[in-house]
Enzyme design. Structure first.
Site, PDB file in Angstrom:
ATOM      1  N   GLU A   5       8.623  -0.018 -27.562  1.00 29.14           N
ATOM      2  CA  GLU A   5       8.191   0.714 -26.379  1.00 29.14           C
ATOM      3  C   GLU A   5       6.692   0.497 -26.262  1.00 29.14           C
ATOM      4  OE1 GLU A   5       9.455   4.786 -26.455  1.00 29.14           O
ATOM      5  OE2 GLU A   5      11.560   4.222 -26.575  1.00 29.14           O
ATOM      6  N   TYR A   8       2.732   4.668 -24.209  1.00 29.63           N
ATOM      7  CA  TYR A   8       3.080   5.611 -23.143  1.00 29.63           C
ATOM      8  C   TYR A   8       1.883   5.951 -22.257  1.00 29.63           C
ATOM      9  CZ  TYR A   8       7.528   6.878 -25.409  1.00 29.63           C
ATOM     10  OH  TYR A   8       8.785   6.892 -25.942  1.00 29.63           O
TER      11      TYR A   8
END
Length: 107
Positions: A5, A8
């Site tokens: 990922e 963020y």
């Protein structure tokens, strides 16, 4: 196998850029590498601080017949986007279309 990922919370596209490219690859093969092969790799984005960020790509590698990738994918998890899967190849993963965008074989 690789799953990632992207960060963020990059503050903005301008702050999270280098050499005129927005974002950083989740997986980068150095330009000097002459032989490499990878299978089953995925990268996702959910940019919570600035949803307008469009990372240029998730995977970066030199264009070389001996540097190969199989079954890559990117997904936007509803915030932000990833313009290409690898280098300049692959469809854009957008927040309004939360499905995998794949490259089966590269180059």
């Amino acid at each position: 196998f690789f799953q990632n990922e992207l960060p963020y919370d990059p503050p903005s596209a301008a702050a999270w850029s280098h050499d005129g490219i927005t974002g950083y690859a989740a997986y980068k093969v150095a330009n000097t590498v002459t032989s490499h092969e990878a299978w089953g790799m995925g990268s996702y984005c959910v940019f919570t601080t600035d949803e307008s960020i469009a990372a240029y790509h998730s995977f970066e590698a030199p264009v070389n017949a001996n540097v190969r990738f199989h079954d890559l994918l990117t997904v936007s998890l509803g915030k932000g986007s990833i313009t290409h899967v690898i280098n300049d190849t692959g469809d854009t993963a957008t927040p309004d279309h939360v499905t995998p965008h794949t490259v089966v074989s590269y180059p």
